[in-house]
Every structure is written in structure tokens, then in C-alpha cells.
Design a protein around this motif. Structure first.
Motif, PDB file in Angstrom:
ATOM      1  N   UNK A   8     -20.356  72.360 -33.825  1.00 26.63           N
ATOM      2  CA  UNK A   8     -20.647  73.478 -35.043  1.00 26.63           C
ATOM      3  C   UNK A   8     -18.927  72.511 -35.739  1.00 26.63           C
ATOM      4  N   UNK A   9     -18.378  72.975 -35.847  1.00 25.96           N
ATOM      5  CA  UNK A   9     -17.323  72.087 -36.314  1.00 25.96           C
ATOM      6  C   UNK A   9     -16.620  71.086 -36.522  1.00 25.96           C
ATOM      7  N   UNK A  10     -17.692  70.031 -36.304  1.00 24.42           N
ATOM      8  CA  UNK A  10     -17.811  69.002 -36.895  1.00 24.42           C
ATOM      9  C   UNK A  10     -18.687  68.853 -38.048  1.00 24.42           C
ATOM     10  N   UNK A  11     -19.771  69.681 -37.916  1.00 22.24           N
ATOM     11  CA  UNK A  11     -20.960  69.303 -38.257  1.00 22.24           C
ATOM     12  C   UNK A  11     -20.339  70.237 -39.980  1.00 22.24           C
ATOM     13  N   UNK A  12     -19.390  70.970 -39.883  1.00 21.57           N
ATOM     14  CA  UNK A  12     -19.130  71.979 -41.085  1.00 21.57           C
ATOM     15  C   UNK A  12     -17.916  72.220 -41.679  1.00 21.57           C
ATOM     16  N   UNK A  13     -17.385  70.811 -41.051  1.00 16.89           N
ATOM     17  CA  UNK A  13     -15.517  70.310 -41.114  1.00 16.89           C
ATOM     18  C   UNK A  13     -15.631  70.533 -42.821  1.00 16.89           C
ATOM     19  N   UNK A  14     -16.743  70.097 -44.127  1.00 17.46           N
ATOM     20  CA  UNK A  14     -15.900  69.869 -44.904  1.00 17.46           C
ATOM     21  C   UNK A  14     -16.715  70.417 -45.492  1.00 17.46           C
ATOM     22  N   UNK A  15     -16.615  71.993 -45.058  1.00 22.61           N
ATOM     23  CA  UNK A  15     -16.862  73.187 -46.311  1.00 22.61           C
ATOM     24  C   UNK A  15     -16.823  74.382 -45.295  1.00 22.61           C
ATOM     25  N   UNK A  16     -16.114  75.493 -46.238  1.00 21.36           N
ATOM     26  CA  UNK A  16     -15.810  76.475 -45.600  1.00 21.36           C
ATOM     27  C   UNK A  16     -16.815  77.424 -44.673  1.00 21.36           C
ATOM     28  N   UNK A  17     -16.707  77.790 -43.254  1.00 21.09           N
ATOM     29  CA  UNK A  17     -17.565  78.395 -42.770  1.00 21.09           C
ATOM     30  C   UNK A  17     -17.087  79.301 -41.929  1.00 21.09           C
ATOM     31  N   UNK A  18     -17.777  80.055 -41.028  1.00 24.20           N
ATOM     32  CA  UNK A  18     -17.214  81.061 -40.244  1.00 24.20           C
ATOM     33  C   UNK A  18     -17.887  81.136 -38.548  1.00 24.20           C
TER      34      UNK A  18
END
Length: 178
Positions: A8-18
Motif C-alpha cells: 500500500x505504501x509503495x502504491x500510494x507513496x506519491x500522494x497523501x494517504x492514511x
């Protein structure tokens, strides 16, 4: 859980995430890989149940290290808020070698009790870009305080819907050392 969290971190690393990562360890069923169990095999003062629980905690710790590595790999470790806590104190149950009563910091009670041993849990907050490192703080917080505290840390104003007040209090000043 760890594999999914790191992906999940790898997929969303370029956007804010929770990311809310809730391990089921150390809860029943008591299961741990043999290599983690082996670390506690010589601890004869512990019951088999406690050795299994400690092995599960060891596995969870290894998983958390991998999550932090995913943040680092993606250049996010400095400016990501990481919160680690639990939902309750340890469960004390079972008989003989299956007994899972264990050290609880000298606190009275355990899971399902309202004494400190049942409701007082650790809270670790890591945010290198936003918090100075400190080793210990005795501020009392409740789980409902996390949402308003994180909003405050991020400078986000929360406007509750009419008739739906926000539970919890902002404890950012305490975490920031004030």
C-alpha cells in the motif's frame, strides 16, 4: 498484514494517504513461526502460552520494521506520522502451560478490567520532521484523542456536523513538548 501494508505504501507513496494497520497479534489463536518460537524455547520460566505470545510480538515487531523500511524506501520516513498503540491491556487466561498471564508493568488488572492494567497501553508517536525525539512522557491520552491531535499536528481545522461533536481532545501541545 505487513506485505499488504508495505505494498500500500509503495502504491500510494506519491500522494497523501492514511494507513491503519491493525495486527491481530498478540491475540488468540496463539500461532507463531518456528524461527520466532525458537528465540523463546529456553525460557523455562515462561509457560508455553507466554512463549507463543512473545513470539507473536516478535513477529509483529519484525513486520513493523518492514513497514518503516517501506516508508524509508519511498522517501517518506521523515514526514510521515506513525502511531503505535494497543486497544487494551494483556489478556490473562488459560491453565498450566496454556496460561498467558505475564508481566504487566506492575499494573493491577488486565484485559476486560477497568483497572490500569486493563486500560493503560503504550502510545508511540514517530514523526521526525514534526516531533523532537523524546524517550518518555506521562501525558494521559485516550484513543478518541488521536483524531483531533493528528488534525492539529497537520494544521487541519475540523468542523463537526451539527449535532455531532468531535469526541476527544487535542493533545498536540503535550506531544510537542509544551
Amino acid at each position: 498484514f505487513t506485505d499488504e501494508a508495505a505494498a500500500f505504501i509503495d502504491r500510494h507513496a506519491r500522494e497523501p494517504f492514511f494507513l491503519h494497520l491493525a495486527y491481530n497479534a498478540p491475540h488468540t489463536p496463539l500461532q507463531a513461526p518456528a524461527d520466532d518460537l525458537a528465540v523463546f524455547a529456553d525460557r523455562s520460566e515462561l509457560t508455553r502460552g507466554v512463549r507463543q505470545l512473545y513470539a507473536m510480538i516478535r513477529r509483529m515487531d519484525t513486520g513493523l520494521a518492514r513497514v518503516l523500511e517501506a516508508l524509508k524506501r519511498n522517501g517518506l520516513e521523515e514526514n510521515t506520522i506513525v502511531v503505535f498503540t494497543s486497544d487494551n491491556g494483556p489478556q490473562f487466561s488459560g491453565e498450566g502451560e496454556n496460561n498467558i498471564a505475564r508481566f504487566n508493568c506492575g499494573l493491577r488488572g488486565s484485559k476486560c478490567h477497568v483497572y490500569e492494567g486493563g486500560i493503560r497501553v503504550p502510545l508511540l508517536v514517530r514523526w521526525p520532521a514534526g516531533l523532537a525525539p523524546r524517550s518518555d512522557d506521562t501525558t494521559f491520552l485516550h484513543g478518541v484523542d488521536l483524531f483531533p491531535t493528528i488534525l492539529s499536528a497537520l494544521g487541519v481545522k475540523h468542523t463537526p456536523a451539527p449535532g455531532l461533536p468531535l469526541d476527544g481532545r487535542d493533545a498536540w501541545a503535550a506531544l510537542a513538548g509544551a
